[in-house]
Write a protein that holds these residues in place. Structure first.
Motif, short mmCIF file in Angstrom:
data_model
loop_
_atom_site.label_atom_id
_atom_site.label_comp_id
_atom_site.label_asym_id
_atom_site.label_seq_id
_atom_site.Cartn_x
_atom_site.Cartn_y
_atom_site.Cartn_z
N LEU A 45 0.82 -1.22 0.00
CA LEU A 45 0.00 0.00 0.00
C LEU A 45 0.85 1.28 0.00
CD1 LEU A 45 -2.97 -1.05 2.32
CD2 LEU A 45 -2.86 -1.00 -0.17
N PRO A 46 1.93 1.37 0.81
CA PRO A 46 2.79 2.56 0.70
C PRO A 46 3.39 2.75 -0.70
CG PRO A 46 3.21 1.44 2.77
CD PRO A 46 2.30 0.55 1.98
N MET A 47 3.77 1.66 -1.37
CA MET A 47 4.30 1.80 -2.73
C MET A 47 3.26 2.41 -3.66
SD MET A 47 6.68 -1.50 -3.66
CE MET A 47 7.06 -0.78 -5.25
N LEU A 48 2.02 1.97 -3.55
CA LEU A 48 0.96 2.51 -4.40
C LEU A 48 0.70 3.98 -4.10
CD1 LEU A 48 -1.51 -0.50 -4.30
CD2 LEU A 48 -0.42 0.42 -6.35
N LEU A 49 0.80 4.36 -2.83
CA LEU A 49 0.51 5.73 -2.43
C LEU A 49 1.63 6.71 -2.81
CD1 LEU A 49 -1.07 5.11 1.09
CD2 LEU A 49 -2.23 6.08 -0.91
N PHE A 50 2.88 6.27 -2.67
CA PHE A 50 3.99 7.22 -2.77
C PHE A 50 4.94 6.98 -3.94
CE2 PHE A 50 2.96 6.79 1.84
CZ PHE A 50 2.38 8.04 2.00
#
Length: 431
Positions: free
Chosen positions: A188-193
């Motif tokens: 999820l952090p990869m998708l967000l940032f």
């Protein structure tokens, strides 16, 4: 014709779009693999704790994939209208919540509801990743898909070992909840940032715009319904259903099948992880093969499912067990690749998200049917013998069907490129 390619077009696409491969790999490794490859280890635990039958315990796989059919349709249509980031955030988040929910499961009803939430997550995420890859890679679509699917291959190696350890150390409830950490902390952090620019609906390959106007067509369900009137639509759909049914029947029952041979949970985990190790090679190798051979190559690969089903009778023999592992790894790789590659090879990029959603829904119904049928047959006869025979015959039917499919878009693109090459070779050389 060379069966395998890595020409300039391949290299240019990989050099430009490698962030898309990394993103897709990460989403499948952390978000898709944890629920998918840990689930078979749940069955022995809930049978032991609740006293459920094999049919009852494995039916969660069917609820998962029936919900997945709905998810695939919705996500596929959504992707034809907008991008993939929102779809991946929603689906991966649901997968993480489903794993956490196993901490409190009290009965069959809650158990099946959790399976439905897993179904909304996994197939939807797979559709989004496949659409993102196919929109980005053209000459190397099959190979790129194979590389992205290494996320599931690596997951199939690590997750069985991880869940086996976690169950032994913390119990099955906490063990499954702990598997969601990769979703919350990495995917999820990869998708967000770190969402790559190349994944934001990249432009098509200009050379392919000439092929049947496929990419220029405006999205619309009416065009999908028109395609559904043709023979190719149903040949591909039935073939995909058969392959999915056979593949997932073995995946969901493989822990039970190997446990019946008096293998320890740790040895079972090692055997299943070995399939993932072998699958690393097959994901790329078979993707590249399908780039060059399309439906003919896929037809040959379906016969591997038959061979693996027949070998399942003789797994007490170590050599045949190793052969079973290799054939299952190859067959599973083919099933992961067939939807993405053959949908584009047959219909091009017209309403591609919707078409991938439709065929992934069909595959999800096959995924739901196979484990239930195998569990039902086991409970009826007290062994897997009849199931193994049925699942040896079905892939041969699929192989015949897919052999007779005409990959119209792939053939047209191939003819266009051949014509361009011939024109280039015949052009006069200026002094």
């Amino acid at each position: 014709m060379s069966l395998f390619r890595f020409d300039a077009a391949f290299r240019d696409e990989f050099r430009t779009n490698w962030p898309v491969l990394l993103l897709g790999f990460s989403c499948l490794f952390f978000g898709f693999s944890a629920p998918a490859f840990a689930l078979p280890f749940l069955f022995t635990e809930v049978i032991k704790e609740f006293g459920w039958t094999r049919e009852q315990a494995t039916l969660i796989a069917s609820t998962k994939y029936l919900a997945g059919a709905v998810s695939a349709l919705l996500v596929g249509r959504f992707l034809d209208i907008t991008g993939v980031r929102t779809a991946l955030l929603a689906t991966l988040g649901l997968g993480g919540l489903a794993l956490l929910s196993l901490l409190w499961v009290p009965n069959l009803t809650a158990y099946y509801i959790i399976g439905m939430v897993m179904g909304l997550a996994g197939p939807g995420a797979m559709v989004a990743v496949k659409v993102m890859t196919s929109r980005t890679f053209h000459a190397s679509q099959g190979t790129a898909t194979g590389i992205v699917l290494l996320g599931t291959s690596l997951g199939s190696i690590i997750v069985p070992l991880a869940i086996s350890y976690l169950i032994a150390a913390f119990g099955w409830r906490m063990g499954f909840a702990a598997l969601s950490a990769g979703i919350w902390l990495v995917a999820l952090p990869m998708l967000l940032f770190f969402f790559p620019l190349a994944a934001r609906r990249p432009p098509p390959d200009p050379a392919e715009l000439k092929v049947d106007g496929a990419i220029e067509a405006k999205p619309g369900l009416g065009q999908v319904f028109e395609l559904a009137k043709g023979k190719s639509f149903w040949i591909l759909g039935v073939t995909l259903f058969i392959g999915a049914m056979v593949d997932q029947a073995f995946i969901q029952h493989q822990v039970l099948i190997l446990s019946d041979l008096n293998m320890s949970r740790e040895m079972v985990a090692l055997a299943i992880s070995a399939m993932g190790v072998v699958g690393i090679v097959f994901r790329i190798l078979l993707g590249n093969l399908l780039d060059s051979t399309s439906n003919k190559g896929l037809s040959a690969l379906y016969t591997l499912l038959t061979a693996a089903s027949l070998l399942a009778f003789y797994l007490v023999n170590p050599f045949l067990l190793m052969s079973f592992v290799v054939l299952r790894a190859a067959g599973h790789a083919a099933i992961l690749l067939d939807v993405n590659v053959m949908t584009k090879h047959t219909f091009g990029l017209k309403n591609f998200g919707t078409m991938i959603g439709v065929y992934t829904a069909i595959v999800s119904v096959g995924f739901a049917t196979g484990p239930w049928v195998m569990g039902r047959l086991f409970d009826m006869y007290g062994n897997y013998h009849i199931a193994f025979l049925i699942f040896a015959i079905l892939p041969l039917v699929g192989a015949v069907l897919i052999w007779n499919l005409k990959p119209t878009y792939w053939l047209a693109a191939k003819a266009e490129k051949a014509a361009l090459a011939a024109k280039t070779e015949s052009a006069p050389v200026l002094p």
